[in-house]
Design an enzyme around this catalytic site. Structure first.
Site, PDB file in Angstrom:
ATOM      1  N   ASN A 194       0.839  -1.211   0.000  1.00  0.00           N
ATOM      2  CA  ASN A 194       0.000   0.000   0.000  1.00  0.00           C
ATOM      3  C   ASN A 194       0.872   1.259   0.000  1.00  0.00           C
ATOM      4  O   ASN A 194       0.523   2.249  -0.642  1.00  0.00           O
ATOM      5  CB  ASN A 194      -0.946   0.012   1.210  1.00  0.00           C
ATOM      6  CG  ASN A 194      -2.186  -0.820   0.941  1.00  0.00           C
ATOM      7  OD1 ASN A 194      -3.012  -0.452   0.120  1.00  0.00           O
ATOM      8  ND2 ASN A 194      -2.288  -1.959   1.614  1.00  0.00           N
ATOM      9  N   ARG A 248       3.837   1.671  25.868  1.00  0.00           N
ATOM     10  CA  ARG A 248       3.268   2.113  24.598  1.00  0.00           C
ATOM     11  C   ARG A 248       3.297   3.631  24.454  1.00  0.00           C
ATOM     12  O   ARG A 248       3.549   4.159  23.372  1.00  0.00           O
ATOM     13  CB  ARG A 248       1.834   1.604  24.488  1.00  0.00           C
ATOM     14  CG  ARG A 248       1.191   2.026  23.167  1.00  0.00           C
ATOM     15  CD  ARG A 248      -0.269   1.789  23.176  1.00  0.00           C
ATOM     16  NE  ARG A 248      -0.541   0.358  23.109  1.00  0.00           N
ATOM     17  CZ  ARG A 248      -1.737  -0.162  23.306  1.00  0.00           C
ATOM     18  NH1 ARG A 248      -2.748   0.604  23.596  1.00  0.00           N
ATOM     19  NH2 ARG A 248      -1.928  -1.457  23.221  1.00  0.00           N
ATOM     20  N   MET A 269       1.344  -2.725  12.307  1.00  0.00           N
ATOM     21  CA  MET A 269       0.783  -3.779  13.149  1.00  0.00           C
ATOM     22  C   MET A 269       0.862  -3.495  14.649  1.00  0.00           C
ATOM     23  O   MET A 269       0.884  -4.418  15.451  1.00  0.00           O
ATOM     24  CB  MET A 269       1.466  -5.121  12.827  1.00  0.00           C
ATOM     25  CG  MET A 269       1.272  -5.573  11.392  1.00  0.00           C
ATOM     26  SD  MET A 269      -0.461  -5.648  10.895  1.00  0.00           S
ATOM     27  CE  MET A 269      -0.959  -7.145  11.736  1.00  0.00           C
ATOM     28  N   ARG A 270       0.906  -2.214  15.046  1.00  0.00           N
ATOM     29  CA  ARG A 270       0.843  -1.874  16.469  1.00  0.00           C
ATOM     30  C   ARG A 270      -0.404  -1.043  16.697  1.00  0.00           C
ATOM     31  O   ARG A 270      -0.768  -0.207  15.851  1.00  0.00           O
ATOM     32  CB  ARG A 270       2.050  -1.030  16.909  1.00  0.00           C
ATOM     33  CG  ARG A 270       3.390  -1.641  16.670  1.00  0.00           C
ATOM     34  CD  ARG A 270       3.644  -2.919  17.402  1.00  0.00           C
ATOM     35  NE  ARG A 270       3.627  -2.803  18.853  1.00  0.00           N
ATOM     36  CZ  ARG A 270       3.801  -3.839  19.673  1.00  0.00           C
ATOM     37  NH1 ARG A 270       3.978  -5.049  19.186  1.00  0.00           N
ATOM     38  NH2 ARG A 270       3.777  -3.671  20.970  1.00  0.00           N
ATOM     39  N   ILE A 271      -1.024  -1.253  17.838  1.00  0.00           N
ATOM     40  CA  ILE A 271      -2.186  -0.428  18.172  1.00  0.00           C
ATOM     41  C   ILE A 271      -1.678   0.865  18.782  1.00  0.00           C
ATOM     42  O   ILE A 271      -0.845   0.842  19.701  1.00  0.00           O
ATOM     43  CB  ILE A 271      -3.118  -1.183  19.142  1.00  0.00           C
ATOM     44  CG1 ILE A 271      -3.747  -2.357  18.385  1.00  0.00           C
ATOM     45  CG2 ILE A 271      -4.193  -0.257  19.697  1.00  0.00           C
ATOM     46  CD1 ILE A 271      -4.604  -3.254  19.245  1.00  0.00           C
ATOM     47  N   ASN A 327      -6.523   4.937   8.101  1.00  0.00           N
ATOM     48  CA  ASN A 327      -6.090   3.544   8.054  1.00  0.00           C
ATOM     49  C   ASN A 327      -6.776   2.856   6.890  1.00  0.00           C
ATOM     50  O   ASN A 327      -7.871   3.240   6.494  1.00  0.00           O
ATOM     51  CB  ASN A 327      -6.499   2.847   9.365  1.00  0.00           C
ATOM     52  CG  ASN A 327      -6.087   1.388   9.408  1.00  0.00           C
ATOM     53  OD1 ASN A 327      -4.982   1.029   9.011  1.00  0.00           O
ATOM     54  ND2 ASN A 327      -6.984   0.528   9.878  1.00  0.00           N
ATOM     55  N   HIS A 344      -8.218  -0.905   5.929  1.00  0.00           N
ATOM     56  CA  HIS A 344      -8.557  -2.169   6.584  1.00  0.00           C
ATOM     57  C   HIS A 344      -9.135  -3.123   5.536  1.00  0.00           C
ATOM     58  O   HIS A 344      -9.998  -2.724   4.749  1.00  0.00           O
ATOM     59  CB  HIS A 344      -9.593  -1.896   7.694  1.00  0.00           C
ATOM     60  CG  HIS A 344      -9.965  -3.128   8.455  1.00  0.00           C
ATOM     61  ND1 HIS A 344      -9.162  -3.666   9.436  1.00  0.00           N
ATOM     62  CD2 HIS A 344     -11.033  -3.945   8.346  1.00  0.00           C
ATOM     63  CE1 HIS A 344      -9.734  -4.760   9.907  1.00  0.00           C
ATOM     64  NE2 HIS A 344     -10.872  -4.952   9.266  1.00  0.00           N
TER      65      HIS A 344
HETATM   66  C1  GRF Z   1      -3.229  -4.717   3.966  1.00  0.00           C
HETATM   67  O1  GRF Z   1      -4.127  -5.748   3.656  1.00  0.00           O
HETATM   68  C2  GRF Z   1      -3.895  -3.685   4.825  1.00  0.00           C
HETATM   69  O2  GRF Z   1      -5.236  -3.508   4.560  1.00  0.00           O
HETATM   70  C3  GRF Z   1      -3.726  -4.256   6.214  1.00  0.00           C
HETATM   71  O3  GRF Z   1      -2.453  -4.851   6.206  1.00  0.00           O
HETATM   72  C4  GRF Z   1      -2.095  -5.205   4.859  1.00  0.00           C
HETATM   73  C5  GRF Z   1      -0.810  -4.503   4.580  1.00  0.00           C
HETATM   74  O4  GRF Z   1      -0.267  -4.843   3.343  1.00  0.00           O
HETATM   75  N1  GRF Z   1      -3.929  -3.240   7.219  1.00  0.00           N
HETATM   76  P1  GRF Z   1       0.973  -4.033   2.786  1.00  0.00           P
HETATM   77  O5  GRF Z   1       2.051  -4.036   3.853  1.00  0.00           O
HETATM   78  O6  GRF Z   1       0.523  -2.652   2.447  1.00  0.00           O
HETATM   79  O7  GRF Z   1       1.394  -4.806   1.555  1.00  0.00           O
END
Ligand code: GRF
Length: 219
Positions: free
Chosen positions: A17, A68, A93-95, A110, A112
């Protein structure tokens, strides 16, 4: 065209992304630029994408902090120092804690991999397959304190096919994520959005006159 929105992108892994945003920002007509990429993982592949694109990047590892709040504060400081206008979570991947989320309210988005409010949290494609839905997709939304629960900016839908596995479904959704994230950020950069009572209102909305996505269909 002037690029009026400075993006800070937070990643933890692959960064596909991030790559979609880099590609969009490379277009001179796109109204945003990426000023900083932060990863909490040293080995995130997305860091290489930032390096190749000549974008400033840094690693702020959560393992270097006792709590945190300190981790979040460090990220905030880096973003503020870089003059970031909009923070984009892209597979981060952290809240993030409530202090961070409140500080960046309406400046934190974000992506999702589900049609929110369905299938919050992790393993969204497995959740979708187990629920037996015929359509799933992805959502770009503003971030609020509660996980995966902010005002929705844009969504893309894809069919779930009969023989889908988590992997095949993830691939189909991810392809749409790469279109949707740049589009949602462009709407923000062009000042097309307003949040009214926690709902996003979009001005000059061009209604998509395509037929509905129906799944399944007869051959
Ligand atoms: C994506 O599916 C996004 O929606 C989710 O984590 C994944 C990240 O993929 N939050 P990348 O690291 O952007 O390839």
């Amino acid at each position: 065209m002037t690029k009026n929105l400075k993006l800070g992108v937070l990643i933890s892994g692959e960064g596909s992304n991030l790559q979609a945003l880099i590609n969009a920002c490379n277009n001179s007509n796109y109204p945003a630029l990426i000023s900083l990429v932060i990863s909490n993982q040293h080995d995130a592949k997305g860091l290489e994408r930032a390096r190749k694109a000549n974008i400033k990047y840094m690693v702020i590892s959560h393992t270097n902090f006792n709590n945190r709040d300190d981790f979040d504060k460090n990220i905030s400081t880096a973003l503020l120092e870089a003059g970031i206008d909009l923070v984009c979570l892209a597979g981060f991947m952290r809240i993030l804690g409530s202090t961070f989320v409140d500080l960046w309210k309406d400046k934190l988005v974000n992506i999702h991999p589900s049609l929110l409010p369905s299938f919050k949290g992790l393993n969204t494609h497995s959740q979708a397959l187990r629920a037996g839905v015929c359509i799933t997709g992805c959502t770009v939304h503003f971030v609020r304190r509660e996980l995966d629960n902010g005002p929705i900016i844009a969504q893309a839908a894809v069919p779930v096919l009969r023989n889908d596995t988590e992997e095949s479904l993830a691939k189909r959704v991810l392809e749409q994520e790469h279109h949707l994230y740049p589009l949602a950020i462009e709407l923000i950069a062009r000042n097309k959005l307003q949040i009214v009572d926690n709902i996003v209102k979009i001005s000059d909305l061009v209604t998509n006159q395509q037929d509905a996505l129906v799944s399944p269909t007869l051959k």
